[in-house]
Design a protein around this motif. Structure first.
Motif, PDB file in Angstrom:
ATOM      1  N   ALA A 174       4.382 -89.901  -6.276  1.00 59.58           N
ATOM      2  CA  ALA A 174       3.864 -91.136  -6.842  1.00 59.58           C
ATOM      3  C   ALA A 174       2.406 -91.016  -7.266  1.00 59.58           C
ATOM      4  CB  ALA A 174       4.035 -92.276  -5.839  1.00 59.58           C
ATOM      5  N   PHE A 175       1.586 -90.386  -6.444  1.00 57.76           N
ATOM      6  CA  PHE A 175       0.169 -90.262  -6.812  1.00 57.76           C
ATOM      7  C   PHE A 175       0.017 -89.438  -8.090  1.00 57.76           C
ATOM      8  CE2 PHE A 175      -1.091 -91.327  -2.321  1.00 57.76           C
ATOM      9  CZ  PHE A 175      -1.917 -92.389  -2.644  1.00 57.76           C
ATOM     10  N   SER A 176       0.758 -88.358  -8.196  1.00 56.92           N
ATOM     11  CA  SER A 176       0.662 -87.539  -9.408  1.00 56.92           C
ATOM     12  C   SER A 176       1.195 -88.286 -10.614  1.00 56.92           C
ATOM     13  CB  SER A 176       1.422 -86.222  -9.215  1.00 56.92           C
ATOM     14  OG  SER A 176       0.790 -85.397  -8.257  1.00 56.92           O
ATOM     15  N   ASN A 177       2.283 -89.013 -10.443  1.00 56.58           N
ATOM     16  CA  ASN A 177       2.828 -89.782 -11.564  1.00 56.58           C
ATOM     17  C   ASN A 177       1.857 -90.876 -12.005  1.00 56.58           C
ATOM     18  OD1 ASN A 177       5.209 -88.310 -11.749  1.00 56.58           O
ATOM     19  ND2 ASN A 177       6.311 -89.627 -10.318  1.00 56.58           N
ATOM     20  N   ALA A 178       1.184 -91.500 -11.038  1.00 58.70           N
ATOM     21  CA  ALA A 178       0.200 -92.520 -11.387  1.00 58.70           C
ATOM     22  C   ALA A 178      -0.990 -91.900 -12.112  1.00 58.70           C
ATOM     23  CB  ALA A 178      -0.262 -93.252 -10.133  1.00 58.70           C
ATOM     24  N   ALA A 179      -1.460 -90.772 -11.599  1.00 58.67           N
ATOM     25  CA  ALA A 179      -2.591 -90.089 -12.238  1.00 58.67           C
ATOM     26  C   ALA A 179      -2.217 -89.603 -13.629  1.00 58.67           C
ATOM     27  CB  ALA A 179      -3.043 -88.921 -11.366  1.00 58.67           C
ATOM     28  N   PRO A 193      -4.510 -86.622  -3.401  1.00 57.92           N
ATOM     29  CA  PRO A 193      -5.485 -87.611  -2.941  1.00 57.92           C
ATOM     30  C   PRO A 193      -6.243 -87.188  -1.690  1.00 57.92           C
ATOM     31  CG  PRO A 193      -3.282 -88.282  -2.315  1.00 57.92           C
ATOM     32  CD  PRO A 193      -3.118 -87.071  -3.188  1.00 57.92           C
ATOM     33  N   TYR A 194      -5.793 -86.114  -1.058  1.00 60.95           N
ATOM     34  CA  TYR A 194      -6.420 -85.661   0.180  1.00 60.95           C
ATOM     35  C   TYR A 194      -7.315 -84.437  -0.038  1.00 60.95           C
ATOM     36  CZ  TYR A 194      -2.367 -88.414   1.540  1.00 60.95           C
ATOM     37  OH  TYR A 194      -1.419 -89.411   1.646  1.00 60.95           O
ATOM     38  N   GLU A 195      -7.461 -84.003  -1.265  1.00 59.62           N
ATOM     39  CA  GLU A 195      -8.163 -82.756  -1.558  1.00 59.62           C
ATOM     40  C   GLU A 195      -9.667 -82.867  -1.356  1.00 59.62           C
ATOM     41  OE1 GLU A 195      -8.631 -79.503  -5.204  1.00 59.62           O
ATOM     42  OE2 GLU A 195      -7.335 -81.243  -5.441  1.00 59.62           O
ATOM     43  N   ASN A 196     -10.250 -83.990  -1.751  1.00 61.98           N
ATOM     44  CA  ASN A 196     -11.701 -84.138  -1.663  1.00 61.98           C
ATOM     45  C   ASN A 196     -12.070 -85.620  -1.696  1.00 61.98           C
ATOM     46  OD1 ASN A 196     -11.690 -84.934  -4.473  1.00 61.98           O
ATOM     47  ND2 ASN A 196     -11.594 -82.753  -5.004  1.00 61.98           N
ATOM     48  N   LEU A 201     -11.104 -91.400  -3.102  1.00 58.33           N
ATOM     49  CA  LEU A 201     -11.618 -92.683  -3.594  1.00 58.33           C
ATOM     50  C   LEU A 201     -10.800 -93.209  -4.766  1.00 58.33           C
ATOM     51  CD1 LEU A 201     -15.469 -92.035  -3.388  1.00 58.33           C
ATOM     52  CD2 LEU A 201     -14.147 -93.636  -1.991  1.00 58.33           C
ATOM     53  N   LEU A 202     -10.376 -92.321  -5.663  1.00 57.46           N
ATOM     54  CA  LEU A 202      -9.558 -92.767  -6.797  1.00 57.46           C
ATOM     55  C   LEU A 202      -8.199 -93.268  -6.328  1.00 57.46           C
ATOM     56  CD1 LEU A 202     -10.431 -89.988  -9.407  1.00 57.46           C
ATOM     57  CD2 LEU A 202     -11.098 -92.412  -9.499  1.00 57.46           C
ATOM     58  N   ALA A 203      -7.621 -92.585  -5.338  1.00 57.29           N
ATOM     59  CA  ALA A 203      -6.341 -93.036  -4.786  1.00 57.29           C
ATOM     60  C   ALA A 203      -6.505 -94.388  -4.100  1.00 57.29           C
ATOM     61  CB  ALA A 203      -5.796 -92.000  -3.806  1.00 57.29           C
ATOM     62  N   ALA A 204      -7.586 -94.544  -3.334  1.00 57.71           N
ATOM     63  CA  ALA A 204      -7.848 -95.818  -2.673  1.00 57.71           C
ATOM     64  C   ALA A 204      -8.086 -96.920  -3.693  1.00 57.71           C
ATOM     65  CB  ALA A 204      -9.051 -95.680  -1.741  1.00 57.71           C
ATOM     66  N   PHE A 205      -8.782 -96.598  -4.768  1.00 57.35           N
ATOM     67  CA  PHE A 205      -9.030 -97.562  -5.839  1.00 57.35           C
ATOM     68  C   PHE A 205      -7.712 -98.050  -6.449  1.00 57.35           C
ATOM     69  CE2 PHE A 205      -9.646 -98.095 -10.498  1.00 57.35           C
ATOM     70  CZ  PHE A 205     -10.413 -99.243 -10.483  1.00 57.35           C
ATOM     71  N   LEU A 206      -6.754 -97.154  -6.568  1.00 56.08           N
ATOM     72  CA  LEU A 206      -5.444 -97.532  -7.099  1.00 56.08           C
ATOM     73  C   LEU A 206      -4.812 -98.632  -6.263  1.00 56.08           C
ATOM     74  CD1 LEU A 206      -3.019 -97.036  -8.996  1.00 56.08           C
ATOM     75  CD2 LEU A 206      -2.285 -95.232  -7.435  1.00 56.08           C
ATOM     76  N   PHE A 207      -4.972 -98.551  -4.928  1.00 48.26           N
ATOM     77  CA  PHE A 207      -4.357 -99.526  -4.033  1.00 48.26           C
ATOM     78  C   PHE A 207      -5.186-100.801  -3.877  1.00 48.26           C
ATOM     79  CE2 PHE A 207      -2.151 -95.919  -1.497  1.00 48.26           C
ATOM     80  CZ  PHE A 207      -1.072 -95.956  -2.366  1.00 48.26           C
ATOM     81  N   GLU A 208      -6.490-100.642  -3.658  1.00 48.65           N
ATOM     82  CA  GLU A 208      -7.287-101.762  -3.170  1.00 48.65           C
ATOM     83  C   GLU A 208      -7.337-102.945  -4.127  1.00 48.65           C
ATOM     84  OE1 GLU A 208      -8.245-102.473  -0.332  1.00 48.65           O
ATOM     85  OE2 GLU A 208      -7.920-100.546   0.648  1.00 48.65           O
TER      86      GLU A 208
END
Length: 341
Positions: A174-179, A193-196, A201-208
């Protein structure tokens, strides 16, 4: 356990280290005790009906609430709270893994008798080297777990089980498909989303931002005043989280402008999923002002989304579907279908 004790325990979970906030939560608990708690009582068309027993003990050992009145969306308050619980499961698992390397306790995953919690695909401790970002991650993780605990206690034994979640870092996840939909990566590439710090932050931004608009959109539809007050509290917490993430992206983006560009790309992708209205905003400054709090200029309030629009983003699909994206088997409860956009 009394209503007051239970409500303090649930609401104060996110603020155990903030002694100066305890008076507020105790006061809220006292109000809940007078009004029948957050047992989701049958209101008979108003908020003054006699209460049913409130949950006691753990989140899984509580009496069945009676039906709440139907709100303006056609769903009951219980339906909407269970819908929110789906989102809280997703956020809590993502942040718990990213911050601590472990997900929710098994006792927080169960649902009504005969239901089985879904599995979590992916999830691991993020490589966070910026101490500010790492501290944000740990704080938000604690808060999101507390939200799960709070909603499960409020719902009692009608709380849904956790649905299957995809928070992995694979090329087809899902994260890759969203990106990829946002243009951040190309075909066949992986967004981890766990790499750095930046990816987290970008993954969290997607949710928040989605969480804020979800609670904002649902708030006016709750028929029970106590439930509406509790949901407003969670909305406030989610707004703080969104501001933390947006501020971190903006600050880091001043030296790495591609981060701000990426926030705009994610915002545009969300807008293409949830309908024709352009209500989403990245963190690019507006003139000589930052844009930490995106709001409707006509009202000064945050935007809201319907449950269907929220599911468009969660499922990564602008059509009316019942599964996909971060919920590969769909969400649990009565609200399941995304909007047809």
């Amino acid at each position: 356990m009394t209503d007051e004790t239970q409500m303090v325990a649930a609401l104060d979970a996110r603020a155990r280290r903030r002694e100066d906030r305890r008076d507020f939560f105790r006061a809220f608990g006292a109000v809940a005790a007078v009004g029948g708690g957050l047992a989701l009582t049958s209101c008979g068309g108003n908020d003054s009906s006699s209460p049913t027993p409130t949950p006691t003990g753990t989140s899984t050992a509580s009496p069945t609430p009676t039906p709440t009145p139907t709100n303006s969306s056609g769903f009951t308050d219980i339906d909407v709270l269970n819908f929110a619980l789906n989102l809280e499961y997703l956020e809590a698992q993502f942040y718990a893994f990213a911050a601590n390397g472990t997900g929710l306790a098994a006792t927080l995953l169960t649902g009504p008798s005969g239901t089985t919690p879904g599995a979590v695909t992916g999830g691991r401790k993020a490589n966070l080297t910026d101490p500010v970002v790492a501290n944000y991650a740990r704080e938000i993780a604690q808060d999101e777990v507390a939200h799960v605990e709070f909603l499960r206690n409020a719902l009692g034994n009608v709380a849904i089980a956790m649905p299957a979640l995809d928070i992995g870092a694979t090329a087809t996840g899902a994260f890759s498909n969203a990106a990829r939909a946002a243009g951040l990566i190309g075909a066949g590439a992986t967004f981890d989303p766990y790499e750095n710090d930046d990816n987290f932050l970008l993954a969290a931004f997607l949710f928040e931002d989605v969480g804020v608009t979800a609670y904002r959109g649902a708030l006016g539809g709750f028929a029970n005043a106590l439930i509406r007050q509790a949901a407003a509290g969670i909305l406030a917490a989610e707004s703080y989280h969104a501001a933390m993430i947006r501020s971190a992206l903006y600050t880091r983006g001043l030296s790495t402008p591609t981060l701000i560009d990426s926030s705009e790309a994610i915002s545009n992708a969300r807008d293409t999923l949830d309908g024709a209205t352009d209500i989403d905003q990245g963190v690019r400054p507006i003139g000589d002002q930052s844009n930490i709090m995106p709001f409707d200029p006509a009202t000064g309030l945050p935007y809201g989304r319907t449950t269907g629009q929220v599911l468009n983003i969660a499922y990564l699909n602008r059509n009316a579907v019942t599964s996909g994206g971060f919920f590969p088997s769909g969400v649990n409860g009565n609200i399941k279908t995304s909007a047809a956009n």
